[in-house]
Design an enzyme around this catalytic site. Structure first.
Site, PDB file in Angstrom:
ATOM      1  N   ARG A 162       0.823  -1.212   0.000  1.00 33.64           N
ATOM      2  CA  ARG A 162       0.000   0.000   0.000  1.00 33.64           C
ATOM      3  C   ARG A 162       0.855   1.259   0.000  1.00 33.64           C
ATOM      4  NH1 ARG A 162      -4.366  -1.145   4.669  1.00 33.64           N
ATOM      5  NH2 ARG A 162      -3.823   1.001   5.183  1.00 33.64           N
ATOM      6  N   ARG A 173      -0.813   8.546  10.654  1.00 39.47           N
ATOM      7  CA  ARG A 173      -1.924   7.618  10.921  1.00 39.47           C
ATOM      8  C   ARG A 173      -2.054   7.348  12.419  1.00 39.47           C
ATOM      9  NH1 ARG A 173      -0.316   2.977   6.830  1.00 39.47           N
ATOM     10  NH2 ARG A 173      -2.050   1.801   7.663  1.00 39.47           N
TER      11      ARG A 173
HETATM   12  P1  AP5 Z   1      -3.572  -6.082   9.276  1.00 39.74           P
HETATM   13  O1  AP5 Z   1      -4.518  -7.163   9.658  1.00 39.74           O
HETATM   14  O2  AP5 Z   1      -3.484  -5.704   7.843  1.00 39.74           O
HETATM   15  O3  AP5 Z   1      -3.809  -4.805  10.215  1.00 39.74           O
HETATM   16  P2  AP5 Z   1      -4.959  -3.714  10.231  1.00 39.74           P
HETATM   17  O4  AP5 Z   1      -5.277  -3.413  11.652  1.00 39.74           O
HETATM   18  O5  AP5 Z   1      -6.104  -4.145   9.344  1.00 39.74           O
HETATM   19  O6  AP5 Z   1      -4.132  -2.523   9.608  1.00 39.74           O
HETATM   20  P3  AP5 Z   1      -4.495  -1.386   8.544  1.00 39.74           P
HETATM   21  O7  AP5 Z   1      -3.228  -0.699   8.217  1.00 39.74           O
HETATM   22  O8  AP5 Z   1      -5.262  -1.976   7.388  1.00 39.74           O
HETATM   23  O9  AP5 Z   1      -5.376  -0.467   9.369  1.00 39.74           O
HETATM   24  P4  AP5 Z   1      -5.630   0.977   9.074  1.00 39.74           P
HETATM   25  O10 AP5 Z   1      -6.686   1.208  10.083  1.00 39.74           O
HETATM   26  O11 AP5 Z   1      -4.514   1.912   9.115  1.00 39.74           O
HETATM   27  O12 AP5 Z   1      -6.001   0.975   7.515  1.00 39.74           O
HETATM   28  P5  AP5 Z   1      -7.368   1.147   6.746  1.00 39.74           P
HETATM   29  O13 AP5 Z   1      -7.260   0.406   5.485  1.00 39.74           O
HETATM   30  O14 AP5 Z   1      -8.530   0.915   7.646  1.00 39.74           O
HETATM   31  O15 AP5 Z   1      -2.117  -6.517   9.804  1.00 39.74           O
HETATM   32  C1  AP5 Z   1      -0.981  -5.709   9.546  1.00 39.74           C
HETATM   33  C2  AP5 Z   1       0.232  -6.624   9.294  1.00 39.74           C
HETATM   34  O16 AP5 Z   1       0.560  -7.329  10.490  1.00 39.74           O
HETATM   35  C3  AP5 Z   1      -0.020  -7.708   8.229  1.00 39.74           C
HETATM   36  O17 AP5 Z   1       1.134  -7.889   7.456  1.00 39.74           O
HETATM   37  C4  AP5 Z   1      -0.337  -8.981   9.038  1.00 39.74           C
HETATM   38  O18 AP5 Z   1       0.050 -10.158   8.359  1.00 39.74           O
HETATM   39  C5  AP5 Z   1       0.468  -8.751  10.312  1.00 39.74           C
HETATM   40  N1  AP5 Z   1      -0.176  -9.291  11.509  1.00 39.74           N
HETATM   41  C6  AP5 Z   1      -1.504  -9.233  11.822  1.00 39.74           C
HETATM   42  N2  AP5 Z   1      -1.737  -9.811  13.010  1.00 39.74           N
HETATM   43  C7  AP5 Z   1      -0.528 -10.234  13.481  1.00 39.74           C
HETATM   44  C8  AP5 Z   1      -0.127 -10.905  14.685  1.00 39.74           C
HETATM   45  N3  AP5 Z   1      -1.007 -11.231  15.642  1.00 39.74           N
HETATM   46  N4  AP5 Z   1       1.186 -11.167  14.828  1.00 39.74           N
HETATM   47  C9  AP5 Z   1       2.122 -10.820  13.885  1.00 39.74           C
HETATM   48  N5  AP5 Z   1       1.780 -10.204  12.706  1.00 39.74           N
HETATM   49  C10 AP5 Z   1       0.473  -9.897  12.527  1.00 39.74           C
HETATM   50  O19 AP5 Z   1      -7.335   2.723   6.460  1.00 39.74           O
HETATM   51  C11 AP5 Z   1      -6.438   3.300   5.553  1.00 39.74           C
HETATM   52  C12 AP5 Z   1      -6.765   4.775   5.375  1.00 39.74           C
HETATM   53  O20 AP5 Z   1      -8.107   4.934   4.857  1.00 39.74           O
HETATM   54  C13 AP5 Z   1      -6.762   5.626   6.661  1.00 39.74           C
HETATM   55  O21 AP5 Z   1      -5.478   6.069   7.003  1.00 39.74           O
HETATM   56  C14 AP5 Z   1      -7.705   6.763   6.253  1.00 39.74           C
HETATM   57  O22 AP5 Z   1      -7.067   7.681   5.404  1.00 39.74           O
HETATM   58  C15 AP5 Z   1      -8.761   6.047   5.445  1.00 39.74           C
HETATM   59  N6  AP5 Z   1      -9.902   5.542   6.259  1.00 39.74           N
HETATM   60  C16 AP5 Z   1     -10.264   4.231   6.431  1.00 39.74           C
HETATM   61  N7  AP5 Z   1     -11.358   4.147   7.212  1.00 39.74           N
HETATM   62  C17 AP5 Z   1     -11.685   5.412   7.563  1.00 39.74           C
HETATM   63  C18 AP5 Z   1     -12.716   5.966   8.397  1.00 39.74           C
HETATM   64  N8  AP5 Z   1     -13.607   5.191   9.016  1.00 39.74           N
HETATM   65  N9  AP5 Z   1     -12.745   7.321   8.535  1.00 39.74           N
HETATM   66  C19 AP5 Z   1     -11.861   8.119   7.890  1.00 39.74           C
HETATM   67  N10 AP5 Z   1     -10.843   7.668   7.107  1.00 39.74           N
HETATM   68  C20 AP5 Z   1     -10.765   6.315   6.941  1.00 39.74           C
END
Ligand code: AP5
Length: 221
Positions: A162, A173
């Site tokens: 990403r 973030r």
């Molecule tokens: P993963 O499961 O991908 O983590 P995640 O919590 O889903 O992380 P994201 O980065 O997707 O969350 P985010 O909230 O920043 O992004 P989003 O897309 O919502 O795991 C991460 C990594 O760790 C992976 O490689 C995995 O394999 C590994 N892993 C997982 N569990 C593990 C464990 N137990 N042990 C070891 N390794 C592990 O948002 C992106 C952007 O969109 C935001 O910044 C914002 O601009 C916008 N946005 C999204 N939603 C909103 C909203 N509601 N309001 C306003 N803006 C928004």
């Protein structure tokens, strides 16, 4: 069983990983506003371009846009239950979700906070890649594909990183998370809906902890 869950936690806490497991295990539908916004940005519309700029900086997209996206999905969906992944992220989003669910005769059954320290998040975010075809999430160290460059689940070679998965965007973030999203922990605690799991544990252990929370909630309802 019909159940609606919010997964709450900082970027990289493992929300997407656990949401996919819950989807498979319980037949629920994952609603990730991050995925919806990434779809909007790749559509190339004016709105998509504005969204891309905001996301790449690591800032939050406006409440109006994300609430609109969620409303559309909820009104068009007929699932047994939903997993809200990355939504709500602000107090107005939480209020809007409560009203939307009430209007549909549904409720949020559990809010699960996934707690992970900032140091681990940097390693998780900078090592993450995802299958562009089926969405499976991988990590260079903790969950690499079995065959280099090929998705374990669907066999696609379209593995992507990403644009916002770099240390600079992550700083913003995290700041956005602590300023605007972490107040939701208190909000849902006061409503007796909050449970916290250790997001630093192994993936299977985190899944087991979430299952325990959901079973306890079900037996109390
Ligand atoms: P993963 O499961 O991908 O983590 P995640 O919590 O889903 O992380 P994201 O980065 O997707 O969350 P985010 O909230 O920043 O992004 P989003 O897309 O919502 O795991 C991460 C990594 O760790 C992976 O490689 C995995 O394999 C590994 N892993 C997982 N569990 C593990 C464990 N137990 N042990 C070891 N390794 C592990 O948002 C992106 C952007 O969109 C935001 O910044 C914002 O601009 C916008 N946005 C999204 N939603 C909103 C909203 N509601 N309001 C306003 N803006 C928004």
């Amino acid at each position: 069983m019909a159940i609606n869950i919010i997964l709450l936690g900082p970027p990289g806490a493992g929300k997407g990983t656990q949401a996919r497991r819950l989807e498979e295990g319980r037949g629920l539908v994952q609603l990730s506003t991050g995925d919806m916004l990434r779809a909007a940005r790749s559509s190339g519309t004016e709105m998509g371009k504005r969204v891309a700029e905001v996301m790449d900086k690591g800032q939050l997209v406006t409440d109006e846009i994300v609430i609109g996206l969620i409303r559309e999905k909820l009104e068009g969906g007929d699932a047994a239950g939903f997993i809200f992944d990355g939504f709500p992220r602000t107090l107005p989003q939480a209020d809007a979700l409560g009203k939307l669910m009430e209007g549909m005769g549904r409720k949020i059954d559990a809010v699960i906070e996934m707690r992970v320290d900032d140091e681990a998040l940097v390693a998780r975010i900078t090592g993450r890649y995802t299958c562009g075809n089926c969405g499976e999430v991988y990590h260079d160290d903790t969950k690499p594909t079995k065959v280099a460059g090929v998705c374990d689940v669907c066999g696609s070679t379209d593995l992507r990183r990403r644009a916002d998965d770099n240390e600079e965007s992550l700083k913003t973030r995290l700041l956005e998370y602590y300023k605007k999203t972490s107040p939701l922990i208190g909000y849902y605690y006061a409503l007796h809906m909050l449970s916290t799991v250790d997001g630093l544990a192994e993936m299977d252990e985190v899944s087991a902890a979430i299952t325990a929370v959901l079973d306890k909630r079900a037996s109390n309802s």
